[in-house]
Structure formats: structure tokens, C-alpha cells
Design a protein around this motif. Structure first.
Motif, PDB file in Angstrom:
ATOM      1  N   CYS A  84     -53.240  13.545 -42.717  1.00 17.52           N
ATOM      2  CA  CYS A  84     -51.917  13.224 -42.174  1.00 17.52           C
ATOM      3  C   CYS A  84     -50.943  12.868 -43.298  1.00 17.52           C
ATOM      4  CB  CYS A  84     -51.977  12.124 -41.115  1.00 17.52           C
ATOM      5  SG  CYS A  84     -52.816  10.633 -41.585  1.00 17.52           S
ATOM      6  N   ASP A  85     -49.677  12.855 -42.939  1.00 13.86           N
ATOM      7  CA  ASP A  85     -48.641  12.499 -43.911  1.00 13.86           C
ATOM      8  C   ASP A  85     -48.815  11.041 -44.304  1.00 13.86           C
ATOM      9  OD1 ASP A  85     -47.027  14.642 -44.492  1.00 13.86           O
ATOM     10  OD2 ASP A  85     -45.992  14.532 -42.563  1.00 13.86           O
ATOM     11  N   SER A  86     -48.765  10.783 -45.616  1.00 20.31           N
ATOM     12  CA  SER A  86     -48.997   9.404 -46.051  1.00 20.31           C
ATOM     13  C   SER A  86     -47.866   8.483 -45.606  1.00 20.31           C
ATOM     14  CB  SER A  86     -49.164   9.362 -47.557  1.00 20.31           C
ATOM     15  OG  SER A  86     -48.047   9.966 -48.153  1.00 20.31           O
ATOM     16  N   ASP A  87     -46.665   9.061 -45.401  1.00 16.82           N
ATOM     17  CA  ASP A  87     -45.562   8.192 -44.975  1.00 16.82           C
ATOM     18  C   ASP A  87     -45.409   8.139 -43.452  1.00 16.82           C
ATOM     19  OD1 ASP A  87     -44.779  10.756 -44.791  1.00 16.82           O
ATOM     20  OD2 ASP A  87     -42.922  10.563 -45.948  1.00 16.82           O
ATOM     21  N   ASP A  88     -46.327   8.808 -42.745  1.00 20.54           N
ATOM     22  CA  ASP A  88     -46.304   8.745 -41.288  1.00 20.54           C
ATOM     23  C   ASP A  88     -47.250   7.632 -40.835  1.00 20.54           C
ATOM     24  OD1 ASP A  88     -46.371   9.106 -38.573  1.00 20.54           O
ATOM     25  OD2 ASP A  88     -46.682  11.268 -38.642  1.00 20.54           O
ATOM     26  N   GLU A  89     -46.685   6.418 -40.728  1.00 20.37           N
ATOM     27  CA  GLU A  89     -47.529   5.264 -40.423  1.00 20.37           C
ATOM     28  C   GLU A  89     -48.200   5.374 -39.068  1.00 20.37           C
ATOM     29  OE1 GLU A  89     -45.851   1.408 -41.053  1.00 20.37           O
ATOM     30  OE2 GLU A  89     -44.987   2.040 -42.965  1.00 20.37           O
ATOM     31  N   GLU A 100     -54.344  13.012 -47.617  1.00 22.66           N
ATOM     32  CA  GLU A 100     -52.886  13.085 -47.517  1.00 22.66           C
ATOM     33  C   GLU A 100     -52.406  14.524 -47.561  1.00 22.66           C
ATOM     34  OE1 GLU A 100     -50.846  10.593 -50.249  1.00 22.66           O
ATOM     35  OE2 GLU A 100     -52.123   8.870 -49.773  1.00 22.66           O
TER      36      GLU A 100
END
Lengths: 126, 291
Positions: free
Chosen positions: B264-269, B290
Motif C-alpha cells: 500500500c501507499d506509505s502515505d495512505d494511513e 510500499e
């Protein structure tokens, strides 16, 4: 004897035939428009090399893909090497294949069963 | 499932440049389909070999009939159709040869290949016989073919090659606008899930898959070091509980060595939280990757 050095292209392999070191390398893809024409200088070189080969010749074959018409030319390369080996000189053949490329491993095994020189099968991790 | 045409080539003339162009677009199409790398190489190789044959024939036979090449895909099969004009005289020879190749067992095919590569004379056009032998060794189904005589001199030769994904132990549920690609590659011990998950009937979609897994439990049990790789761009809330259901069933039927990779996207908490939550529910540690 002069060496052969050909850069690789998307359709043709990188080729290094070095007389001084007795190193023969073919790497990459081999789907030339005209295989016979492409491999002819290599066959001619080996023909000449047969007359005064190094005590040990190391062959590195690392092909990603080759087509049918190349497969016959590659066999011709091996046939020439087999001749040198018959004259008592050492020929080491290293056949590289990618980790899960069973087809390429099989292709190497196919050649090995035709040529009377043992192949070293070397797996490359991706 | 319906058959889908994934590639099509048709031309009156075929030259080396058009072959190159065709092969590079085939290579791009194959890349987008997320096939295992061995199958990708196989597809490319078969296509290149077919084009090689068509190119060589087209230099021998001048005719008004086009050359065409198509690739079809359906759930458990990939089919190649190659068609080109040949001289009526050689058509008979090709037909006899194809019949002969189809008749050979794998072992006989291998030994015939050795004999041919050793003895067949190299010509500028290359040995078509050898090409057909290689194609037969790379595909795992009999050749299908058709010859249609158009004139005294010209006959259209159509060759159909099939790759059975089933015999490669590869099962795929194709990607749609609403559902992800799910691929079970038992030979290479990996299961991948790509794309989006927002089916109209999420329960129905995932229950079918879970049932299929249960029916094929022996294939799951046979994997020594299985990897489940999940890489979803988007999933809706009704898919979330079904993802849990799916992962549970995979865990249940797989060896304890099963590794689960979650991308998943690392900035998608939110996505990171979901992954950790699912991991907690199914009681299995995920390897977070990531994007």
C-alpha cells in the motif's frame, strides 16, 4: 588474431570473443533478421581459433531468448568448440539462466546432450 | 468466461520493421497482464517464432492475401492464430509434417528435435521444420491447422496454437472494472491479487472464490513456501470483510510457511491501518510493502 566485440541490441546479443584471454561471451537476446549472417564472423573466428587455441577457453552464454534460426547457429558455435576440445584443449562452458526460466535451462540441457562437452548450468537470481 | 482478443495484427505486406513493431507491442500487452515471468517469456517466444515463419513465407510467396496473427485469452487457455499464404505445392508438405508432429509423444518430439537440429541444412530462410518442432515443444496442446486453396499457386495456411494454463497449474480470475485480478500460480507457489475491489455483490464474488479454494485444497496443500501478494488500489467497505474471509481461507488451506505481502501507499494511513487490522483479525503477520 583479432578479437570480436559487438554491442548488444534489442534483437541481437552482445558478443565478446577475446583471443588473448580465451574468453568467449554471448549475452542477451538473439533474434536477428538474418542469423546466419550475424553468426558468420563468429564461426569464421572459431575456425581460425581452432588452429592455435589457448590452453583453456572459457565460454559464457547468457541468453534471455533466442529464435529457431539462432539456435542452429549457436549449435555451430558449440560444434567448433567441441572440435577444439577433441584436440585436447580445455573448454569450459557456462550456461546462465534466470532463476525461474526453465525453458532456458532446458535449452542448455538440450545442447549439452548434443555436444560432448559438459556444461556448467548457472542460475542467476533475479 | 468469454474469450477476449488481446492482440491482433493484419497486413498485406510484412517486413522486418513491422515484425519488430508487432513484437514490441505484444511484449507491452503481455506485461500489463501480470502473468508469471515464465509464461510471459513463453508468449513472447511463440509470437516471435510465428512472426519469423510468416515473414519468411511472405518472402517466398507473392499473393494478394493478407498475413494475420491474433492472440486470444480466456480463463484457462491462450490461443494463437497465425495465417499466411503459402505455395500450394508446399501446403501438402506442411500438412503432412504437422500431422507427423502431432502424432509424436513428448519424448519422441525431443529426440526428433535433436536429429533435426543436427542434420537439417541451414538455409537463408531457416528451417521451418525446426521452428514447428520448437513451437510444439513450447505449447502443450496439439496443433490445429487449416489449408484453404485459393488458386493453383496459392493456399492460405492457418495455424492455431494453444497454451493450456490449466496444465501449467495457473488459474486466473481476470480483472474487471469492479473486481481485481486474482491469480493462483501453484507451480511457482504464489497467489497475487491486483487492481480494485468494489463488486456489486461482494459476498457472492468472494464466496465463489473461497469455494473454489476449498475444492482445490490439494493444490494449496502441495505448496511448500506459498506467498500471497495483495496489491489493491482501491476496495470498498463491503469488500473489506470479504478480504478477511478470503485471506482466512487461503491461510486455512496453505502450509504454515505462507507469507503474506501487502502493498500500500506509505502515505495512505487508512490503508496501512486496514492492513494491520486485517493482519490482527486473521492472526498472521503481514510483510508491508510500499508502493
Amino acid at each position: 588474431m583479432e578479437s570480436i566485440k559487438i554491442d548488444g541490441s534489442p534483437k541481437t546479443p552482445e558478443v565478446n570473443f577475446d583471443y588473448q584471454t580465451g574468453l568467449i561471451e554471448i549475452k542477451g537476446r538473439s533474434i536477428p533478421e538474418n542469423s546466419i549472417e550475424f553468426y558468420k564472423p563468429m564461426i569464421d573466428w572459431l575456425e581460425e581459433y581452432t588452429n592455435s587455441p589457448q590452453d583453456k577457453t572459457t565460454v559464457q552464454i547468457q541468453l534471455e531468448y533466442f529464435n529457431t534460426s539462432s539456435s542452429k547457429c549457436i549449435l555451430d558455435v558449440f560444434k567448433k568448440l567441441e572440435g577444439i576440445s577433441k584436440n585436447g584443449k580445455e573448454i569450459e562452458i557456462n550456461w546462465y539462466y534466470e532463476e525461474d526460466d526453465e525453458d532456458m535451462l532446458e535449452a542448455g540441457e538440450d545442447y549439452q546432450s548434443i555436444i560432448r562437452i559438459p556444461f556448467k548450468m548457472i542460475e542467476i537470481e533475479e | 468466461m468469454e474469450e477476449k482478443k488481446i492482440y491482433s495484427f493484419s497486413s498485406d505486406v510484412i517486413d522486418y520493421d513491422s515484425v519488430n513493431e508487432a513484437l514490441s507491442s505484444i511484449s507491452n500487452i503481455i506485461d500489463t497482464m501480470h502473468f508469471p515471468s515464465q509464461l510471459r517469456r513463453g508468449l513472447y517466444m511463440i509470437s516471435a517464432e510465428c512472426f519469423d515463419n510468416m515473414y519468411k513465407h511472405s518472402q517466398k510467396v507473392l499473393s494478394d492475401f493478407p498475413v494475420f496473427f491474433e492472440i486470444f485469452y480466456c480463463r484457462d487457455e491462450i490461443r494463437f492464430v497465425a495465417s499466411n499464404p503459402v505455395s500450394t505445392k508446399s501446403a501438402q508438405k506442411i500438412q503432412t509434417y504437422l500431422r507427423f508432429i502431432n502424432y509424436l509423444s513428448d519424448e519422441e518430439l525431443k529426440s526428433h528435435y535433436f536429429t533435426t537440429i543436427k542434420t537439417e541444412k541451414k538455409t537463408k530462410k531457416g528451417g521451418a521444420g525446426l521452428g514447428l518442432l520448437i513451437l510444439k515443444r513450447k505449447t502443450n496442446c496439439p496443433f490445429e491447422y487449416n489449408f484453404e486453396q485459393k488458386s493453383k499457386k496459392t493456399t492460405i495456411f492457418t495455424l492455431v496454437l494453444k497454451l493450456s494454463l490449466k496444465s501449467m497449474k495457473l488459474y486466473r480470475i481476470s480483472e474487471t472494472e469492479h473486481t481485481p485480478l486474482i491469480q493462483f500460480d501453484f507451480k511457482h507457489e504464489n497467489i497475487v491479487m491486483y487492481g480494485q475491489s468494489r463488486p456489486e455483490d461482494a459476498d457472492g464474488f468472494y464466496i465463489d472464490i473461497c469455494n473454489w479454494i476449498a475444492e482445490n485444497e490439494s493444490d494449496f496443500a502441495a505448496m511448500e513456501r506459498p506467498v500471497l501478494h495483495v496489491d489493491l488500489d482501491y476496495y470498498n467497505s463491503s469488500s473489506l470483510k470479504n478480504l478477511v474471509r478470503f485471506i482466512r481461507v487461503v491461510i486455512q488451506h496453505s502450509a504454515p510457511s505462507l507469507k503474506i505481502e501487502w502493498t500500500c501507499d506509505s502515505d495512505d494511513e487508512l490503508a496501512m491501518d486496514d492492513a494491520q487490522e486485517i493482519s490482527r483479525i486473521v492472526k498472521k503477520k503481514f510483510v508491508l510493502l510500499e508502493k
